[in-house]
Every structure is written in C-alpha cells, then in structure tokens.
Motif scaffolding. Sequence first.
Motif, mmCIF file in Angstrom:
data_model
loop_
_atom_site.group_PDB
_atom_site.id
_atom_site.type_symbol
_atom_site.label_atom_id
_atom_site.label_comp_id
_atom_site.label_asym_id
_atom_site.label_seq_id
_atom_site.Cartn_x
_atom_site.Cartn_y
_atom_site.Cartn_z
ATOM 1 N N GLU A 193 57.711 45.559 20.991
ATOM 2 C CA GLU A 193 57.904 46.283 22.237
ATOM 3 C C GLU A 193 56.587 46.504 22.966
ATOM 4 O OE1 GLU A 193 59.961 49.682 20.742
ATOM 5 O OE2 GLU A 193 58.177 50.557 19.854
ATOM 6 N N ALA A 194 56.681 46.554 24.279
ATOM 7 C CA ALA A 194 55.511 46.828 25.113
ATOM 8 C C ALA A 194 55.124 48.289 24.943
ATOM 9 C CB ALA A 194 55.828 46.530 26.576
ATOM 10 N N GLY A 195 53.820 48.560 24.982
ATOM 11 C CA GLY A 195 53.375 49.943 24.871
ATOM 12 C C GLY A 195 51.885 50.028 24.610
ATOM 13 N N GLU A 196 51.298 51.105 25.081
ATOM 14 C CA GLU A 196 49.866 51.334 24.912
ATOM 15 C C GLU A 196 49.551 51.811 23.496
ATOM 16 O OE1 GLU A 196 47.297 50.839 27.201
ATOM 17 O OE2 GLU A 196 48.861 49.793 28.308
ATOM 18 N N SER B 53 53.295 46.184 20.687
ATOM 19 C CA SER B 53 53.184 46.457 19.256
ATOM 20 C C SER B 53 54.305 45.759 18.514
ATOM 21 C CB SER B 53 53.234 47.964 18.977
ATOM 22 O OG SER B 53 54.493 48.487 19.321
ATOM 23 N N VAL B 54 54.049 45.530 17.252
ATOM 24 C CA VAL B 54 55.041 44.913 16.381
ATOM 25 C C VAL B 54 54.911 45.576 15.005
ATOM 26 C CG1 VAL B 54 53.511 43.008 15.712
ATOM 27 C CG2 VAL B 54 55.973 42.724 15.528
ATOM 28 N N ARG B 55 56.032 45.792 14.366
ATOM 29 C CA ARG B 55 56.044 46.409 13.032
ATOM 30 C C ARG B 55 56.441 45.355 12.002
ATOM 31 N NH1 ARG B 55 56.115 52.076 13.183
ATOM 32 N NH2 ARG B 55 56.197 52.826 15.320
ATOM 33 N N VAL B 56 55.787 45.413 10.849
ATOM 34 C CA VAL B 56 56.107 44.545 9.725
ATOM 35 C C VAL B 56 56.429 45.453 8.542
ATOM 36 C CG1 VAL B 56 55.318 42.701 8.207
ATOM 37 C CG2 VAL B 56 54.506 42.791 10.578
ATOM 38 N N THR B 57 57.675 45.413 8.096
ATOM 39 C CA THR B 57 58.123 46.288 7.017
ATOM 40 C C THR B 57 58.407 45.480 5.766
ATOM 41 O OG1 THR B 57 59.075 47.878 8.557
ATOM 42 C CG2 THR B 57 59.925 47.929 6.313
ATOM 43 N N VAL B 58 57.907 45.978 4.639
ATOM 44 C CA VAL B 58 58.170 45.387 3.322
ATOM 45 C C VAL B 58 59.078 46.359 2.586
ATOM 46 C CG1 VAL B 58 57.160 44.606 1.154
ATOM 47 C CG2 VAL B 58 55.908 44.292 3.296
ATOM 48 N N ILE C 60 59.097 39.747 24.652
ATOM 49 C CA ILE C 60 59.149 41.049 25.309
ATOM 50 C C ILE C 60 59.550 40.823 26.757
ATOM 51 C CG2 ILE C 60 57.783 43.029 26.061
ATOM 52 C CD1 ILE C 60 56.025 42.550 23.614
ATOM 53 N N GLY C 61 60.467 41.645 27.241
ATOM 54 C CA GLY C 61 60.870 41.544 28.634
ATOM 55 C C GLY C 61 61.796 40.388 28.922
ATOM 56 N N VAL C 62 62.426 39.823 27.902
ATOM 57 C CA VAL C 62 63.365 38.734 28.112
ATOM 58 C C VAL C 62 64.674 39.332 28.578
ATOM 59 C CG1 VAL C 62 64.593 36.831 27.038
ATOM 60 C CG2 VAL C 62 62.271 37.336 26.347
ATOM 61 N N VAL C 63 65.097 38.943 29.743
ATOM 62 C CA VAL C 63 66.331 39.464 30.315
ATOM 63 C C VAL C 63 67.387 38.383 30.207
ATOM 64 C CG1 VAL C 63 67.401 40.420 32.372
ATOM 65 C CG2 VAL C 63 64.983 40.849 31.913
ATOM 66 N N GLY C 64 68.510 38.713 29.626
ATOM 67 C CA GLY C 64 69.571 37.727 29.453
ATOM 68 C C GLY C 64 70.469 37.626 30.665
ATOM 69 N N GLU C 65 71.368 36.669 30.639
ATOM 70 C CA GLU C 65 72.300 36.454 31.740
ATOM 71 C C GLU C 65 73.193 37.672 31.948
ATOM 72 O OE1 GLU C 65 72.507 31.785 30.555
ATOM 73 O OE2 GLU C 65 74.318 32.979 30.519
ATOM 74 N N ALA C 66 73.524 38.358 30.872
ATOM 75 C CA ALA C 66 74.409 39.508 30.977
ATOM 76 C C ALA C 66 73.749 40.663 31.720
ATOM 77 C CB ALA C 66 74.835 39.977 29.590
ATOM 78 N N ALA D 200 52.619 37.519 31.519
ATOM 79 C CA ALA D 200 53.502 36.365 31.703
ATOM 80 C C ALA D 200 53.767 35.619 30.390
ATOM 81 C CB ALA D 200 52.900 35.405 32.729
ATOM 82 N N SER D 201 52.893 35.770 29.398
ATOM 83 C CA SER D 201 53.038 35.062 28.123
ATOM 84 C C SER D 201 53.857 35.825 27.096
ATOM 85 C CB SER D 201 51.658 34.774 27.526
ATOM 86 O OG SER D 201 50.920 33.933 28.367
ATOM 87 N N LEU D 202 54.191 37.069 27.364
ATOM 88 C CA LEU D 202 54.831 37.906 26.356
ATOM 89 C C LEU D 202 56.316 37.631 26.159
ATOM 90 C CD1 LEU D 202 53.047 41.321 26.907
ATOM 91 C CD2 LEU D 202 52.396 39.381 25.478
ATOM 92 N N SER D 203 56.891 36.739 26.954
ATOM 93 C CA SER D 203 58.289 36.380 26.718
ATOM 94 C C SER D 203 58.416 35.465 25.499
ATOM 95 C CB SER D 203 58.894 35.709 27.945
ATOM 96 O OG SER D 203 58.207 34.509 28.228
#
Length: 173
Positions: A27-30, A46-51, A138-144, A111-114
């Motif tokens: 997700e986008a965020g500071e 940010s991205v989370r990696v859970t084990v 991030i920020g990918v908007v679907g047809e729906a 522009a590259s975050l998709s």
Amino acid sequence: MYEPNVVGDWQEYDEHAGLRVRVHRLEAGEPPRGRDDAAEGLAYFSVRVTVENRGNRAFGIHLEDGQIDVRIGPDGESAFIDWRNSQFVEGFDVYPLRRATAVVYAAGPEASLSHVDVQVQLRVDEEWTDRRLWAGGIGVVGEAAGAPVGACRDSLAHQVSAFLREQAEEGTA
C-alpha cells in the motif's frame, strides 16, 4: 514452470514442515520516521512480509536487508529501499502457531507502482530457502471500478486476475 505468487498468497516451504511466508499489505503511504532525502520526488509505499509457523517445532528465522528485493515498473527496476524506516526480523524464534512480520518501506516513480514484484529469500535455522516471488501493484483500478476497459489490460495485476478467473471457471465446470 515456476509461477509467481500474487500479493497476499501464502507460500509453504516443503523442506520446513509447517513454515509458510506471504507478502501482503502492499500500500501507498509515508514512512513513520519521515522521508529519506534520497527519495525526493518518489512515491513511498510499504509492504509486509509475514512468516508463520503452523508446524510442531520452533524455527529460527532471519529476514533482513538483502533478503527482500523490491522491483517496480514493467522493466523491473530496483525500488529505493528505505532501510532506516524498514523493520526486519533478525534472528527470531517463531514457535508453533506464531508469526513474525517484517515491514519494508520503499519508493519509486508513481507511474511505476502499478507493477511491484517482491522477491524473498528466507533463512531458516541457518539454511537458505529457495527464492519466492510475489507480484502485485499499487493504484491498479479494475474494470469494475469504472476504469476504461483497456486501461489496465497490460498490467501484471490485470493479467494475474484474468488468470485466476480462468482457473476458477475451469474448476467449476
């Protein structure tokens, strides 16, 4: 052929019974401690990696810098990793029915975050696991959501969604 996971999927390790990992919450965020000067003009995410340990014995895990690689855009360029704000798992025993999570803050041109690919190579009890890849955006908007029909056609997230729909339709027939 090896196929990447979709962000949010769990990946189990055959060589370590009950141990699994997932990349999620892309997700986008500071970042919490402020922006790095080197990321000027870039969009943070940010991205989370859970084990997770679903086995019956504890595993000593390491998930540190250099074990998580983040690539963005259609050409797979390296994202800027903010090591100061990121939180890693360094030598932690994950007991049965417990989890440990690393949080990585990265940045890149908006522009590259998709297209975001995250590769993880976990170290378990001083042994390296195989590398695993997760794909998302991030920020990918679907047809729906009202985007024009062709707006996302070439995005990786759209291709993965189409593949999963096809697999679901085949399974229901």
